[in-house]
Enzyme design. Structure first.
Site: not given
Ligand code: 13P
Length: 254
Positions: A9, A11, A95, A97, A167, A173, A213
Site C-alpha cells: 500500500n 499510500k 483502510h 486511515e 491491520e 506506521g 509495521s
Molecule cells: P505500515 O507497514 O507502514 O505500518 O503500514 C501498514 C498499512 O497501513 C498497510 O495498509
C-alpha cells in the site's frame, strides 16, 4: 493450500516518475517469484503509469479506495469503472486511515465492496482495532462488527474475490508490530467468523493478510502463522529492497 499474497500500500507516496521507477525495480527483483502473490497499490495518479510497467508480469495492480457510484457530480471521487480502466484489478477498501480521517464507516465500506465486486474489482477489505479498544479487551467485538458490516449481504461466490487485511491501528506506521501470536489469534477468530457467515469452504479459502509495521525482519515469523496468509505492507513497500525481501520470504514458505 492458501496462497501467500503480499500487497504494498503505497499510500500518498510517489509521483508518477518515482512510481515508474519503483514499479520497474519491483518487477526486476521479483522475476524469480513463482508461488507468492504480489499486488502493488500506488496512488490513483500513478495507476495507469504503473500498469504499463507490470501488465505483462504476474504482479497485480490495485487502487487504494473507490467510490460506489458509477459516475456523476461527485467531485474528486473515482468510480470502479475508472479504476478498471487503468488496468487495476484490486482495490483496498476501509483502510483505517480512511476510517480515521475521512469518515469511512462499515456501511460505506459495504457499498464500496459491492460496487467493486459488481465491476470485477477484487476488494482488500481492511479491519482492525485501535489501541484503546485492544486495552479494553474488545478487539474481537470490534473486528467482528467491521467484518459483518463490511461484508454484509455478500454471497459465497463473491467471497472468492475478497481478501481481508487485519491491520491493528496501533501497529500501523508505529514500528510496533502485533506479535505473531497476537496476530494469529485475531486471524483465527476472523476465519471462524467467516465459517459462520459463509461456510467452511469460504473460511478455508479466504486470504487473510496481516498489516502493521511488517518488515523484512518480522515477516517470516508473522507469515509462518497458520492463519496469516500474507501481508499488507505500508512503509516497507516504498523501497524495493525491503518489499522484495518480504516477498522472497513469503515464497520460501510456500
Ligand atoms: P505500515 O507497514 O507502514 O505500518 O503500514 C501498514 C498499512 O497501513 C498497510 O495498509
Amino acid at each position: 493450500m492458501r496462497k501467500i499474497v503480499i500487497a504494498g500500500n503505497w499510500k500518498m507516496y510517489k509521483t508518477n516518475s518515482e512510481a515508474l521507477q519503483l514499479a520497474n525495480q519491483i518487477k526486476i527483483n521479483t522475476t524469480a517469484i513463482k508461488k507468492a502473490g504480489i499486488i502493488i497499490c500506488p496512488p490513483f495518479t500513478a495507476l495507469a503509469t504503473v500498469n504499463e510497467v507490470i501488465k505483462d508480469s504476474p504482479i497485480g495492480l490495485g487502487a487504494q479506495d473507490v467510490y460506489w457510484e458509477k459516475e456523476g457530480a461527485f467531485t474528486s471521487c473515482i468510480s470502479p469503472g475508472m479504476v478498471r480502466s487503468t488496468g487495476a484489478t484490486y482495490v483496498i477498501i476501509g483502510h483505517s486511515e480512511r476510517r480515521q480521517y475521512f469518515g469511512e464507516t462499515d456501511e460505506t465500506v459495504n457499498k464500496k465492496v459491492n460496487a467493486a465486486l459488481d465491476n470485477g474489482l477484487k476488494p482488500i477489505v481492511c479491519v482492525g482495532e485501535t489501541l484503546d479498544q485492544r486495552e479494553e479487551n474488545i478487539t474481537d467485538k470490534v473486528v467482528t462488527k467491521q467484518i459483518k458490516g463490511g461484508l454484509a449481504g455478500l454471497t459465497e461466490e463473491q467471497m472468492k474475490s475478497v481478501i481481508i487485511a487485519y491491520e491493528p491501528v496501533w501497529a500501523i506506521g508505529t514500528g510496533k508490530t502485533a506479535t505473531p501470536d497476537q496476530a494469529q489469534d485475531v486471524h483465527a477468530m476472523i476465519r471462524q467468523l467467516l465459517a459462520e457467515l459463509f461456510g467452511n469452504l469460504t473460511a478455508e479459502n479466504t486470504v487473510i493478510q496481516y498489516g502493521g509495521s511488517v518488515k523484512p525482519d518480522n515477516a517470516n515469523d508473522l507469515l509462518s502463522q497458520k492463519d496469516i496468509d500474507g501481508a499488507l505492507v505500508g512503509g516497507a513497500c516504498l523501497k524495493v529492497d525491503s518489499f522484495s525481501d518480504i516477498i522472497h520470504t513469503a515464497e520460501k514458505l510456500l
